[in-house]
Enzyme design. Structure first.
Site, PDB file in Angstrom:
ATOM      1  N   HIS A 409      33.179  10.124  49.815  1.00 43.90           N
ATOM      2  CA  HIS A 409      32.577   8.927  50.399  1.00 43.90           C
ATOM      3  C   HIS A 409      33.614   7.908  50.872  1.00 43.90           C
ATOM      4  O   HIS A 409      33.280   6.951  51.548  1.00 43.90           O
ATOM      5  CB  HIS A 409      31.600   8.298  49.402  1.00 43.90           C
ATOM      6  CG  HIS A 409      30.409   9.159  49.136  1.00 43.90           C
ATOM      7  ND1 HIS A 409      29.379   8.779  48.328  1.00 43.90           N
ATOM      8  CD2 HIS A 409      30.088  10.403  49.589  1.00 43.90           C
ATOM      9  CE1 HIS A 409      28.476   9.751  48.288  1.00 43.90           C
ATOM     10  NE2 HIS A 409      28.887  10.749  49.033  1.00 43.90           N
ATOM     11  N   ARG A 565      26.277   4.649  49.970  1.00 41.58           N
ATOM     12  CA  ARG A 565      25.752   5.697  49.094  1.00 41.58           C
ATOM     13  C   ARG A 565      25.978   5.461  47.606  1.00 41.58           C
ATOM     14  O   ARG A 565      25.705   6.335  46.790  1.00 41.58           O
ATOM     15  CB  ARG A 565      26.377   7.038  49.499  1.00 41.58           C
ATOM     16  CG  ARG A 565      25.945   7.495  50.875  1.00 41.58           C
ATOM     17  CD  ARG A 565      26.848   8.561  51.444  1.00 41.58           C
ATOM     18  NE  ARG A 565      28.147   8.042  51.854  1.00 41.58           N
ATOM     19  CZ  ARG A 565      29.066   8.735  52.520  1.00 41.58           C
ATOM     20  NH1 ARG A 565      28.820   9.979  52.858  1.00 41.58           N
ATOM     21  NH2 ARG A 565      30.224   8.184  52.848  1.00 41.58           N
ATOM     22  N   HIS A 669      29.211  20.420  45.987  1.00 42.11           N
ATOM     23  CA  HIS A 669      27.799  20.577  45.642  1.00 42.11           C
ATOM     24  C   HIS A 669      27.572  21.741  44.685  1.00 42.11           C
ATOM     25  O   HIS A 669      26.574  21.778  43.996  1.00 42.11           O
ATOM     26  CB  HIS A 669      26.966  20.749  46.918  1.00 42.11           C
ATOM     27  CG  HIS A 669      26.992  19.537  47.809  1.00 42.11           C
ATOM     28  ND1 HIS A 669      26.696  19.566  49.142  1.00 42.11           N
ATOM     29  CD2 HIS A 669      27.290  18.237  47.531  1.00 42.11           C
ATOM     30  CE1 HIS A 669      26.798  18.358  49.654  1.00 42.11           C
ATOM     31  NE2 HIS A 669      27.178  17.525  48.695  1.00 42.11           N
TER      32      HIS A 669
HETATM   33  C1  HEM Z   1      25.023  14.259  42.669  1.00 46.60           C
HETATM   34  C2  HEM Z   1      25.890  14.710  43.499  1.00 46.60           C
HETATM   35  C3  HEM Z   1      25.734  14.813  44.989  1.00 46.60           C
HETATM   36  C4  HEM Z   1      24.646  14.640  45.776  1.00 46.60           C
HETATM   37  C5  HEM Z   1      23.242  14.279  45.364  1.00 46.60           C
HETATM   38  C6  HEM Z   1      25.072  14.855  47.135  1.00 46.60           C
HETATM   39  C7  HEM Z   1      24.225  14.753  48.238  1.00 46.60           C
HETATM   40  C8  HEM Z   1      24.651  14.853  49.539  1.00 46.60           C
HETATM   41  C9  HEM Z   1      23.815  14.710  50.691  1.00 46.60           C
HETATM   42  C10 HEM Z   1      22.316  14.474  50.690  1.00 46.60           C
HETATM   43  C11 HEM Z   1      24.584  14.843  51.778  1.00 46.60           C
HETATM   44  C12 HEM Z   1      24.137  14.785  53.227  1.00 46.60           C
HETATM   45  C13 HEM Z   1      23.533  16.076  53.634  1.00 46.60           C
HETATM   46  C14 HEM Z   1      23.247  16.137  55.087  1.00 46.60           C
HETATM   47  O1  HEM Z   1      22.203  15.639  55.493  1.00 46.60           O
HETATM   48  O2  HEM Z   1      24.060  16.672  55.853  1.00 46.60           O
HETATM   49  C15 HEM Z   1      25.923  15.031  51.313  1.00 46.60           C
HETATM   50  C16 HEM Z   1      27.012  15.128  52.135  1.00 46.60           C
HETATM   51  C17 HEM Z   1      28.288  15.347  51.685  1.00 46.60           C
HETATM   52  N1  HEM Z   1      28.677  15.599  50.406  1.00 46.60           N
HETATM   53 FE1  HEM Z   1      27.519  15.445  48.784  1.00 46.60          FE
HETATM   54  N2  HEM Z   1      26.395  15.151  47.157  1.00 46.60           N
HETATM   55  C18 HEM Z   1      26.834  15.144  45.865  1.00 46.60           C
HETATM   56  C19 HEM Z   1      28.102  15.428  45.432  1.00 46.60           C
HETATM   57  C20 HEM Z   1      29.156  15.751  46.257  1.00 46.60           C
HETATM   58  C21 HEM Z   1      30.444  16.179  45.811  1.00 46.60           C
HETATM   59  C22 HEM Z   1      30.831  16.387  44.365  1.00 46.60           C
HETATM   60  C23 HEM Z   1      31.209  16.357  46.911  1.00 46.60           C
HETATM   61  C24 HEM Z   1      32.655  16.809  47.050  1.00 46.60           C
HETATM   62  C25 HEM Z   1      33.461  17.112  46.119  1.00 46.60           C
HETATM   63  C26 HEM Z   1      30.391  16.043  48.041  1.00 46.60           C
HETATM   64  C27 HEM Z   1      30.824  16.077  49.330  1.00 46.60           C
HETATM   65  C28 HEM Z   1      30.030  15.790  50.409  1.00 46.60           C
HETATM   66  C29 HEM Z   1      30.530  15.654  51.743  1.00 46.60           C
HETATM   67  C30 HEM Z   1      31.974  15.787  52.204  1.00 46.60           C
HETATM   68  C31 HEM Z   1      29.444  15.363  52.538  1.00 46.60           C
HETATM   69  C32 HEM Z   1      29.466  15.024  54.006  1.00 46.60           C
HETATM   70  C33 HEM Z   1      29.626  13.532  54.063  1.00 46.60           C
HETATM   71  C34 HEM Z   1      29.498  12.960  55.397  1.00 46.60           C
HETATM   72  O3  HEM Z   1      29.958  13.582  56.349  1.00 46.60           O
HETATM   73  O4  HEM Z   1      28.921  11.871  55.500  1.00 46.60           O
HETATM   74  N3  HEM Z   1      29.152  15.691  47.610  1.00 46.60           N
HETATM   75  N4  HEM Z   1      25.942  15.063  49.952  1.00 46.60           N
END
Ligand code: HEM
Ligand SMILES: [Ca+2]
Length: 918
Positions: A409, A565, A669
């Site tokens: 983030h 977020r 994820h």
């Molecule tokens: C409770 C934990 C997490 C939740 C609920 C979550 C949820 C989400 C959601 C809903 C998206 C957007 C999906 C879409 O519409 O394309 C997203 C994007 C992303 N997530 Fe997670 N995530 C979590 C943890 C993580 C972790 C641990 C990582 C990396 C180590 C991560 C890396 C990313 C990245 C890089 C994106 C794209 C961000 C962007 O381009 O704005 N997330 N995540």
């Protein structure tokens, strides 16, 4: 010897500063065995600068800092290691505890060499209980406190764990590597950090396509531009129609929660419309002149928008004045980091790509199969390949995941379209069916089709998962051509999720007094603040009585931070809180040292230190786990032990790669725990929360004591492993509306996002990452299990069609890394860019933003454990919090020198040694 803690350490006040330590004694004698080695010993001085405050200077930190007495009876307690399944909340067996069953707070100093006990600064021999190593200390007749074995084939020295972070696995598997430092606190025997290699960034591909149609002249382009503008007006009309027909997103629904976090901001809207107009113009030209996809997407880049009626859709050139260029501080939006390319890394600019995009029409339509047909539904891929199986990590804690999300983030914010009236776009019917009537479909919708026989969603008669496309950014080259997505945050690793990604966002989180950030004082938290509340939020972050057992408290609000977020889950909010508190702690300490500094100076200096600390933690503690030491060494990413780095590549674009944000870095994820534990100080599990009930609900963070329990939980609960297993909490219940029984599927969203962004398939990235390009499905067996390859073959027509995300998470791990080779390669390349392309990288010398060597050496002492210790009531932790407790990573008192402190004395201007930047 638990009673022999430093006197006075019971006062929390003291924990924030270096404790004066005796002169170095009993230096690790490993050189005795190896003539000639002495010169190469890098002396570690854990004493800091003997910095000690006589008086508390900040009343905020005074109250309630009496720590619990560390009675020996407490120390004999053993932790409750029984843990229940967390990855798969429904009907899976409790996992066997995977972390060490060493009694909680076994006497400190009683390390591998159990015959030694320690007191500060000297060693005494306790009753021998058998040498732990054949070449144990007895060999030296007690002259030396301990003997360090060779670790990884190299001579090693006893140091605080944080200095051995990159060697952790090797040290863990080497008998005798748990040692006691000269002041009696536990350390690890490890060699110096290896010299960095000089690996280069991946060369980005280009597609040079000549447009054969010479008849396209500027008049034709302008005519198409009118048609492009018309497409946007048409979209506006459709929106009005949709609003009138009430095709909108219902508040509280999962789509609504999704849009709370990712919906585009007003400031991005204008750029987005300009970019979309130029995309529509390109598509129009493609149609009018019957261009091939390549000709449209790449050939039309010969037209510069400055020469057309769309000239106003380009970004204005970022201007850097002399003050900005010579400032020791980063700009808030990341501009002027690179002096020649002022907008590199700036917020609201396009992602860059390693591989050119594979849009179906070459310009903007989502990727299709090689043979032109539809790709399999992302949900079908998700149910065919992904399982919810509990595979807890054997070595790492949930912090690896949680820190990863926080880091993600900082680096990326891809928002999706919203309507002109700010409302979210609905892409399915309220009943979960696909919208058949094209009139009612918003052009930016890309709904995910749920198969009829979906084992989960069919129970709820859901056949459509809403998906809104990401907004484009004006192309940085200001030309016609294929679309690029926008990163709303600064691309740099610069804590933009704390400070915001522009002046306006930053102003909203600052107090403009004493350099501090806004916060919410908490009585129940005994003086340690929470994040400030977001009063503009049109949602509430409280839990229902059904979940919490109490009526929603009045004082619970959604939190505000530099990124939208931060309320996504309690543990993310907790992580933000640690960094917020650290900023304010730094500001208070700097104000004490430099009473003449004004708010701006205090804010910027604290910000600069906090960013540096996070960069150091990322490269020293987190990346060695994720991409592994060898890869880091190969690419020159290992932190230096001393001195400055000199590698600034002014021609290297530091920008975030689309492949990284939309696929590779989403690896996190797979690490998510569906049930997140709260542990008390004795490391006994108090309770857990079920993720589906806490998306966008941060009430638990407000409850006194919970924040510390979340923090301890993150450091105690094993994370999930990297694999194709994902928790149901995110594949069935993401952003679930209470009572509905289902939410969204994050794996489907990730796959669809990749296609939305035109990311080429997995196979193309194998080639880029030095693996063999698979000619057929069988060629994938080198890295992917036969069962999954079989599924791929059933799902996809061609091996080239496999989506990058699903291919990446299906790979076996690369050696010494958490990730498989393809994701490892993309993630490593990104962190190379973030290091060598950042003029403010923390260890870089010779720049206006460089620290002095003395300051840099202090920054190098930081660990994530120290940040937690200094900014919570967590009193004990293992020094390496991303790693589970172990023989070389024992739980110690936060006061212990096993978790070194950063002294800010080198930032004091009035000291004898003048404050000087190198
Ligand atoms: C409770 C934990 C997490 C939740 C609920 C979550 C949820 C989400 C959601 C809903 C998206 C957007 C999906 C879409 O519409 O394309 C997203 C994007 C992303 N997530 Fe997670 N995530 C979590 C943890 C993580 C972790 C641990 C990582 C990396 C180590 C991560 C890396 C990313 C990245 C890089 C994106 C794209 C961000 C962007 O381009 O704005 N997330 N995540
Ligand atoms: Ca950033």
């Amino acid at each position: 010897n638990g009673a022999e803690r430093p006197k006075g350490s019971g006062k929390k006040m003291r924990r924030q500063y270096s404790i004066r330590r005796p002169a170095l004694l009993n230096r690790n004698p490993s050189h005795v065995d190896f003539p000639g080695f002495e010169e190469s010993i890098v002396k570690y001085d854990p004493s800091g600068l003997g910095f000690e405050f006589q008086l508390p200077f900040n009343p905020q930190y005074q109250t309630g800092f009496e720590t619990e007495p560390t009675k020996s009876s407490d120390r004999s307690k053993t932790p409750d290691v029984q843990q229940e399944s967390t990855h798969a909340p429904e009907g899976t067996e409790a996992p066997v505890p995977v972390y060490s069953t060493t009694p909680f707070l076994e006497p400190i100093g009683n390390s591998y060499y159990s015959e030694y006990t320690s007191s500060k600064g000297s060693y005494k021999l306790a009753s021998p209980s058998g040498a732990a190593s054949p070449e144990g200390p007895k060999k030296y007749g007690g002259k030396y406190s301990y003997y360090c074995p060779k670790v990884g084939g190299y001579h090693s020295q006893c140091r605080p764990a944080i200095d051995c972070s990159v060697w952790y696995e090797v040290a863990l598997s080497t008998p005798g590597s748990a040692c006691t430092m000269e002041d009696g606190d536990p350390g690890i025997c490890c060699p110096d950090i290896p010299y960095n290699g000089n690996g280069e960034p991946i060369k980005k591909t280009k597609k040079n396509v000549k447009c054969e149609h010479q008849c396209i002249d500027i008049y034709s382009v302008n005519a198409a531009a009118h048609a492009g503008r018309f497409q946007l007006r048409l979209m506006d009309e459709i929106e009005k129609h949709l609003t009138a027909s009430k095709v909108t997103v219902r508040p509280k629904s999962s789509q609504y929660t999704h849009s709370l976090f990712f919906q585009s901001k007003t400031e991005s809207q204008e750029f987005c419309r300009g970019a979309l107009t130029s995309i529509e113009t390109t598509r129009e030209l493609g149609k009018r002149f019957q261009l091939t996809p390549d000709e449209a997407g790449f050939g039309l880049t010969q037209f510069h928008l400055k020469d057309t009626i769309l000239s106003d859709t380009c970004y204005p050139e970022a201007m850097c004045d002399e003050t900005t260029i010579h400032s020791p501080f980063r700009t808030l939006d990341g501009s002027c980091n690179n002096i020649k390319h002022a907008s590199w890394g700036k917020s609201r600019t396009q992602y860059q790509r390693i591989l050119v995009p594979a849009y179906a029409d070459g310009v903007w339509l989502p990727r299709r199969a090689q043979n032109g047909s539809e790709l399999p539904s992302p949900r079908l891929v998700s149910i065919s390949v992904v399982l919810d199986k509990n595979t807890p990590s054997e070595a790492e804690t949930t912090w690896v995941m949680q820190y990863g999300q926080f880091l993600a983030h900082d680096l990326a914010f891809t928002s999706f379209f919203r309507m002109n009236n700010s409302m979210s776009i609905q892409c399915c019917t309220e009943e979960g069916k696909l919208l058949r009537d094209t009139e009612l479909q918003h052009p930016v919708c890309l709904p995910i089709e749920i198969p009829e026989d979906d084992p989960f969603y069919s129970k709820f008669s859901q056949h459509c998962m809403s998906f809104v496309r990401s907004i484009p950014a004006p192309r940085s080259d200001c030309r016609l051509g294929h679309g690029e997505q926008m990163n709303g945050n600064t691309h740099f690793l610069d804590q933009s999720n704390v400070y915001g990604s522009d002046e306006k966002q930053s102003a909203a989180v600052r107090t403009f007094q004493n350099g501090t950030l806004k916060s919410t004082p908490q009585k129940g938290h005994q003086g340690l603040d929470l994040l400030p509340s977001d009063d503009s939020a049109d949602t509430n972050c409280t839990l229902s009585k059904d979940v919490s057992g109490i009526d929603p408290p009045d004082d619970v609000r959604c939190f505000k931070s530099g990124d939208t977020r931060s309320n996504q889950s309690p543990n993310l909010a907790v992580t933000h809180t640690v960094f917020l508190r650290e900023h304010n702690r730094l500001a208070a300490e700097l104000a004490y040292l430099n009473p003449s500094w004004d708010d701006e100076r205090l804010f910027q200096e604290s910000r600069r230190i906090l960013i540096a600390q996070m960069q150091h933690i990322t490269y020293n503690e987190w990346l060695p786990i994720v991409i592994g030491r060898t890869k880091m060494q190969e690419l020159g990413l290992l932190p230096l032990q001393h001195g400055f780095s000199e590698e600034y590549y002014k021609n290297l674009n530091p920008g975030v790669l689309n492949e990284f944000a939309s696929a590779a870095f989403r690896f996190g994820h797979t690490l998510i725990q569906g049930k997140q534990d709260l542990f008390n100080r004795q490391r006994r599990k108090e309770k857990h929360i079920l993720l589906r009930q806490h998306f966008s609900k941060v009430q638990e963070v407000y409850k006194p004591g919970n924040l510390d329990q979340f923090l301890t939980g993150l450091a105690t609960q094993p994370g999930q492993d990297f694999d194709n297993y994902f928790s149901k909490e995110i594949t069935h219940h993401l952003f679930e509306e209470e009572g509905k029984g289902f939410g969204l599927d994050l794996v489907s969203l990730n796959l669809q996002r990749g296609r939305d962004h035109g990311l080429p398939g997995y196979n193309a990235f194998r080639t880029i990452c030095g693996l063999q390009r698979a000619k057929n499905f069988n060629d994938l067996l080198d890295l992917i299990s036969p069962a999954i390859v079989e599924r791929f073959e059933l799902l996809y027509d061609s091996v080239d069609d496999i989506d990058l995300y699903i291919g990446g998470v299906s790979e076996d791990k690369a050696e010494g890394a958490l990730l498989g080779p393809t994701f490892q390669c993309i993630v490593a390349d990104q962190f190379l860019r973030l290091k060598r392309g950042d003029r403010f990288f923390y260890d870089l010398g010779g720049q206006p933003g460089s620290f002095t060597e003395e300051q840099l050496n202090e920054i190098r002492k930081i660990s994530f454990a120290r940040l937690i210790c200094d900014n919570s009531f967590v009193l004990y932790t293992q020094p390496l919090v991303f790693r589970l407790e172990s023989i070389v990573n024992k739980i110690v008192d936060c006061d212990s020198s096993s978790i070194p402190r950063v002294s800010l004395v080198p930032w004091q201007e009035s000291r004898e040694k003048p404050y000087k930047r190198s």
